[in-house]
Structures are given as structure tokens and as C-alpha cells.
Design a protein around this motif. Sequence first.
Motif, PDB file in Angstrom:
ATOM      1  N   THR A   1       0.527  14.978  37.002  1.00  0.00           N
ATOM      2  CA  THR A   1       1.758  14.212  37.213  1.00  0.00           C
ATOM      3  C   THR A   1       1.454  12.860  37.820  1.00  0.00           C
ATOM      4  OG1 THR A   1       2.937  16.291  37.615  1.00  0.00           O
ATOM      5  CG2 THR A   1       4.031  14.257  38.302  1.00  0.00           C
ATOM      6  N   PRO A   2       1.942  11.776  37.204  1.00  0.00           N
ATOM      7  CA  PRO A   2       1.732  10.455  37.811  1.00  0.00           C
ATOM      8  C   PRO A   2       2.520  10.324  39.097  1.00  0.00           C
ATOM      9  CG  PRO A   2       3.207  10.292  35.927  1.00  0.00           C
ATOM     10  CD  PRO A   2       2.672  11.695  35.929  1.00  0.00           C
ATOM     11  N   PRO A   3       1.941   9.754  40.134  1.00  0.00           N
ATOM     12  CA  PRO A   3       2.652   9.648  41.410  1.00  0.00           C
ATOM     13  C   PRO A   3       3.764   8.608  41.329  1.00  0.00           C
ATOM     14  CG  PRO A   3       0.584   8.447  41.519  1.00  0.00           C
ATOM     15  CD  PRO A   3       0.582   9.167  40.203  1.00  0.00           C
ATOM     16  N   PRO A   4       4.857   8.820  42.060  1.00  0.00           N
ATOM     17  CA  PRO A   4       5.924   7.814  42.088  1.00  0.00           C
ATOM     18  C   PRO A   4       5.441   6.573  42.833  1.00  0.00           C
ATOM     19  CG  PRO A   4       6.367   9.541  43.692  1.00  0.00           C
ATOM     20  CD  PRO A   4       5.180   9.998  42.900  1.00  0.00           C
ATOM     21  N   PRO A   5       5.971   5.421  42.479  1.00  0.00           N
ATOM     22  CA  PRO A   5       5.529   4.200  43.159  1.00  0.00           C
ATOM     23  C   PRO A   5       6.116   4.110  44.554  1.00  0.00           C
ATOM     24  CG  PRO A   5       7.313   3.690  41.668  1.00  0.00           C
ATOM     25  CD  PRO A   5       6.982   5.149  41.440  1.00  0.00           C
ATOM     26  N   PRO A   6       5.447   3.453  45.479  1.00  0.00           N
ATOM     27  CA  PRO A   6       6.034   3.213  46.798  1.00  0.00           C
ATOM     28  C   PRO A   6       7.328   2.412  46.658  1.00  0.00           C
ATOM     29  CG  PRO A   6       3.688   2.691  46.795  1.00  0.00           C
ATOM     30  CD  PRO A   6       4.076   2.910  45.372  1.00  0.00           C
ATOM     31  N   PHE A   7       8.239   2.641  47.558  1.00  0.00           N
ATOM     32  CA  PHE A   7       9.535   1.957  47.503  1.00  0.00           C
ATOM     33  C   PHE A   7       9.340   0.439  47.519  1.00  0.00           C
ATOM     34  CE2 PHE A   7      13.215  -0.002  49.577  1.00  0.00           C
ATOM     35  CZ  PHE A   7      14.227   0.424  48.724  1.00  0.00           C
ATOM     36  N   GLY A   8       9.978  -0.229  46.589  1.00  0.00           N
ATOM     37  CA  GLY A   8       9.928  -1.683  46.542  1.00  0.00           C
ATOM     38  C   GLY A   8       8.725  -2.268  45.831  1.00  0.00           C
ATOM     39  N   GLU A   9       7.801  -1.434  45.374  1.00  0.00           N
ATOM     40  CA  GLU A   9       6.617  -1.946  44.689  1.00  0.00           C
ATOM     41  C   GLU A   9       7.015  -2.491  43.320  1.00  0.00           C
ATOM     42  OE1 GLU A   9       2.318  -0.191  44.547  1.00  0.00           O
ATOM     43  OE2 GLU A   9       3.444   0.719  42.902  1.00  0.00           O
ATOM     44  N   PRO A  10       6.592  -3.704  42.967  1.00  0.00           N
ATOM     45  CA  PRO A  10       6.933  -4.266  41.657  1.00  0.00           C
ATOM     46  C   PRO A  10       6.368  -3.411  40.526  1.00  0.00           C
ATOM     47  CG  PRO A  10       6.080  -5.965  43.129  1.00  0.00           C
ATOM     48  CD  PRO A  10       5.829  -4.649  43.799  1.00  0.00           C
ATOM     49  N   VAL A  11       7.081  -3.366  39.428  1.00  0.00           N
ATOM     50  CA  VAL A  11       6.633  -2.595  38.272  1.00  0.00           C
ATOM     51  C   VAL A  11       5.474  -3.332  37.599  1.00  0.00           C
ATOM     52  CG1 VAL A  11       7.279  -1.670  36.021  1.00  0.00           C
ATOM     53  CG2 VAL A  11       8.915  -1.606  37.913  1.00  0.00           C
ATOM     54  N   ILE A  12       4.366  -2.647  37.414  1.00  0.00           N
ATOM     55  CA  ILE A  12       3.204  -3.225  36.741  1.00  0.00           C
ATOM     56  C   ILE A  12       3.539  -3.453  35.273  1.00  0.00           C
ATOM     57  CG2 ILE A  12       0.858  -2.723  35.946  1.00  0.00           C
ATOM     58  CD1 ILE A  12       0.370  -1.313  38.591  1.00  0.00           C
ATOM     59  N   VAL A  13       3.132  -4.611  34.758  1.00  0.00           N
ATOM     60  CA  VAL A  13       3.400  -4.972  33.367  1.00  0.00           C
ATOM     61  C   VAL A  13       2.101  -4.907  32.572  1.00  0.00           C
ATOM     62  CG1 VAL A  13       4.145  -6.825  31.815  1.00  0.00           C
ATOM     63  CG2 VAL A  13       5.353  -6.432  33.981  1.00  0.00           C
ATOM     64  N   LEU A  14       2.133  -4.206  31.445  1.00  0.00           N
ATOM     65  CA  LEU A  14       0.999  -4.174  30.533  1.00  0.00           C
ATOM     66  C   LEU A  14       1.209  -5.294  29.522  1.00  0.00           C
ATOM     67  CD1 LEU A  14       0.653  -0.318  29.931  1.00  0.00           C
ATOM     68  CD2 LEU A  14      -0.305  -1.740  31.777  1.00  0.00           C
ATOM     69  N   THR A  15       0.509  -6.397  29.708  1.00  0.00           N
ATOM     70  CA  THR A  15       0.744  -7.614  28.938  1.00  0.00           C
ATOM     71  C   THR A  15       0.295  -7.459  27.483  1.00  0.00           C
ATOM     72  OG1 THR A  15       0.359  -8.902  30.945  1.00  0.00           O
ATOM     73  CG2 THR A  15       0.308 -10.091  28.850  1.00  0.00           C
ATOM     74  N   PRO A  16       1.170  -7.723  26.531  1.00  0.00           N
ATOM     75  CA  PRO A  16       0.770  -7.660  25.115  1.00  0.00           C
ATOM     76  C   PRO A  16      -0.316  -8.680  24.806  1.00  0.00           C
ATOM     77  CG  PRO A  16       3.164  -7.696  25.329  1.00  0.00           C
ATOM     78  CD  PRO A  16       2.597  -8.026  26.681  1.00  0.00           C
ATOM     79  N   PRO A  17      -1.223  -8.359  23.900  1.00  0.00           N
ATOM     80  CA  PRO A  17      -2.265  -9.321  23.526  1.00  0.00           C
ATOM     81  C   PRO A  17      -1.658 -10.487  22.753  1.00  0.00           C
ATOM     82  CG  PRO A  17      -2.335  -7.411  22.087  1.00  0.00           C
ATOM     83  CD  PRO A  17      -1.350  -7.085  23.172  1.00  0.00           C
ATOM     84  N   PRO A  18      -2.346 -11.622  22.711  1.00  0.00           N
ATOM     85  CA  PRO A  18      -1.813 -12.793  22.006  1.00  0.00           C
ATOM     86  C   PRO A  18      -1.532 -12.525  20.524  1.00  0.00           C
ATOM     87  CG  PRO A  18      -3.679 -13.412  23.383  1.00  0.00           C
ATOM     88  CD  PRO A  18      -3.623 -11.918  23.370  1.00  0.00           C
ATOM     89  N   ASP A  19      -2.329 -11.625  19.921  1.00  0.00           N
ATOM     90  CA  ASP A  19      -2.173 -11.332  18.497  1.00  0.00           C
ATOM     91  C   ASP A  19      -1.462  -9.995  18.271  1.00  0.00           C
ATOM     92  OD1 ASP A  19      -4.194  -9.817  19.561  1.00  0.00           O
ATOM     93  OD2 ASP A  19      -5.570 -10.060  17.878  1.00  0.00           O
ATOM     94  N   ALA A  20      -0.562  -9.638  19.172  1.00  0.00           N
ATOM     95  CA  ALA A  20       0.126  -8.347  19.090  1.00  0.00           C
ATOM     96  C   ALA A  20       0.849  -8.178  17.759  1.00  0.00           C
ATOM     97  CB  ALA A  20       1.113  -8.218  20.239  1.00  0.00           C
ATOM     98  N   THR A  21       0.772  -6.966  17.227  1.00  0.00           N
ATOM     99  CA  THR A  21       1.469  -6.645  15.977  1.00  0.00           C
ATOM    100  C   THR A  21       2.503  -5.537  16.165  1.00  0.00           C
ATOM    101  OG1 THR A  21      -0.263  -5.064  15.329  1.00  0.00           O
ATOM    102  CG2 THR A  21      -0.499  -7.337  14.564  1.00  0.00           C
ATOM    103  N   SER A  22       2.371  -4.736  17.222  1.00  0.00           N
ATOM    104  CA  SER A  22       3.342  -3.666  17.482  1.00  0.00           C
ATOM    105  C   SER A  22       4.626  -4.262  18.050  1.00  0.00           C
ATOM    106  CB  SER A  22       2.764  -2.644  18.462  1.00  0.00           C
ATOM    107  OG  SER A  22       1.636  -2.004  17.909  1.00  0.00           O
ATOM    108  N   THR A  23       5.754  -3.658  17.687  1.00  0.00           N
ATOM    109  CA  THR A  23       7.055  -4.196  18.074  1.00  0.00           C
ATOM    110  C   THR A  23       7.780  -3.227  18.994  1.00  0.00           C
ATOM    111  OG1 THR A  23       7.215  -5.302  15.927  1.00  0.00           O
ATOM    112  CG2 THR A  23       9.252  -5.088  17.216  1.00  0.00           C
ATOM    113  N   PRO A  24       8.216  -3.680  20.168  1.00  0.00           N
ATOM    114  CA  PRO A  24       9.020  -2.812  21.043  1.00  0.00           C
ATOM    115  C   PRO A  24      10.380  -2.519  20.415  1.00  0.00           C
ATOM    116  CG  PRO A  24       8.113  -4.707  22.226  1.00  0.00           C
ATOM    117  CD  PRO A  24       7.923  -4.975  20.777  1.00  0.00           C
ATOM    118  N   VAL A  25      11.056  -1.530  20.956  1.00  0.00           N
ATOM    119  CA  VAL A  25      12.389  -1.181  20.480  1.00  0.00           C
ATOM    120  C   VAL A  25      13.368  -2.301  20.828  1.00  0.00           C
ATOM    121  CG1 VAL A  25      14.345   0.389  20.826  1.00  0.00           C
ATOM    122  CG2 VAL A  25      12.016   1.303  20.601  1.00  0.00           C
TER     123      VAL A  25
END
Length: 255
Positions: free
Chosen positions: A213-237
Motif C-alpha cells: 500500500t502506498p503511504p498517504p502524503p503528509p498533510f499539506g505536501e504538494p502533489v508530485i507531478v510526473l512531467t510528460p516528455p517533450p515528445d509525448a504521444t499518450s493523451t490524458p482523459v
Amino acid sequence: MRFSWHVTGAFVIGGAVSLALAALLGPGVWGAGAAPAASNPVIAQTPWGPLTESDRDFVVKVRAAGLWEYPVGQLGLQKGTSKAVVTASRHLVDGHSALDVTCRKIAPMLNITLPNKASPQQQGFVFTLTADNGEQFDTDFANILRMTHGSIFNTVAKIRSTTKNTLVRALADQANDTVLDHITVMERTGLVDFEQTLAKQTAAPTLPSSDLTPPPPPFGEPVIVLTPPPDATSTPVDVDGIGAPAGGAVPGTGR
């Protein structure tokens, strides 16, 4: 190169011991397999349909998968010794960054708290691959990722076929395409030991739930962003284009 299993469930690759692969996102975590309705209660009524425990768990686990597979993809871009492994690594980074965009969009809409760290077991996979080099990295990379994606493939289909929540359904559609793509590119490396991988991917979890189980984040911790690559081809919903199911209405849209 073949890999072996201790009776304790430890996974041995080239002498390095990681946590048990078979337990990752297995039946006890993802809800794979038939289960009575009472075991999957509705935890919230949302404008996009009822949200069940399995729905919430699915969103969290998709996010957690990206938190370890995205950095493993980055490792593969640096350490992969074959064109096929480098290609597979690009697919990991591309696919999981797009899934992460979707997770971060729908989680606040559904009042779901996302983790900022993968589970202890998943972190163990990253540790193993970080320590690997050369052909050993390529082999471990292909087998670990083929195992884990194979383990969740049926679960994604189960969520897609049973959820009544339109946002979760859209995420499952995206996850289905991504997981199948990642299974395919791992197989194209030519390094997958199918005999052991297929035998172990459906094995019952042997680790305690705290390791899965992934641990919950500490209160107030910013959400980590997984940055898309410059040549991204996958499309989010396209979350803005998703309406409510019959009888519902999305707040502020008039739909």
C-alpha cells in the motif's frame, strides 16, 4: 537469464533480492476476481456516479504505479543497453505521465487523496533496478515490468466492466490501453522468461498489506507531478468532456 523464488516469496535476479513480484497489485490489492457486492461498498455519491472502495483503490494504485514505473523508465533511458529496452523505457515515461495527469485531475473531483510515494514493494523494484547495470539491468527490467503489468491487466478490465462512475471508467479505458502497450513493448525486448513470469503473476500475495500500500502524503505536501516528455504521444482523459451518467448532473455545467 532465469530467475528463481525462495519459499518466502523473495524474488532473486542475478543474486539481488527484491520484494515478491507476485504480490504487486495482486488479487488482495486490486480486487481481482469475483467478490460479493457487500465487500465493495459505495463510499460516496458523486455527480459522475457512485464511487466504491474498489474505484477509489484503483485511482490510488494507478497513481502509485506511475510513481515507480516513471522513474524506472527514466533509468532505462540511461542504462538500457538495447534499442528495445530504451524504446520500452520511453513508453513507460510517456504512458505513466499521461495517466498521472488524469489521476491528478479526477482525484480532487472524487475527493480522493493521492499518494506521493509508491508502496514499499514498488520502491524495492526501483532499488533493484537502480543497482543493476548492463545486460543484467535489461533482463531484470523486462521481467519485472512484464510481471507487474501482466498482474494488473485483468484487474483493469474488471474495474472497467463494473464501475458505475464515469470518471473511473474513463481512467480504466486509458489504463487498459497503456498497460497493454507496456506489456507489448516488454515482450518485444526478447528478454521475458514467460514460463516463470506467467506462473507467478497470478500467485496469491505473500507480503503484508502495509508493503503493498502506498503511504498517504503528509498533510499539506504538494502533489508530485510526473512531467510528460517533450515528445509525448499518450493523451490524458479529457475530463471536461465527461458528463454525468443518466440522472446525474455535473456541478456548474448545466449537464
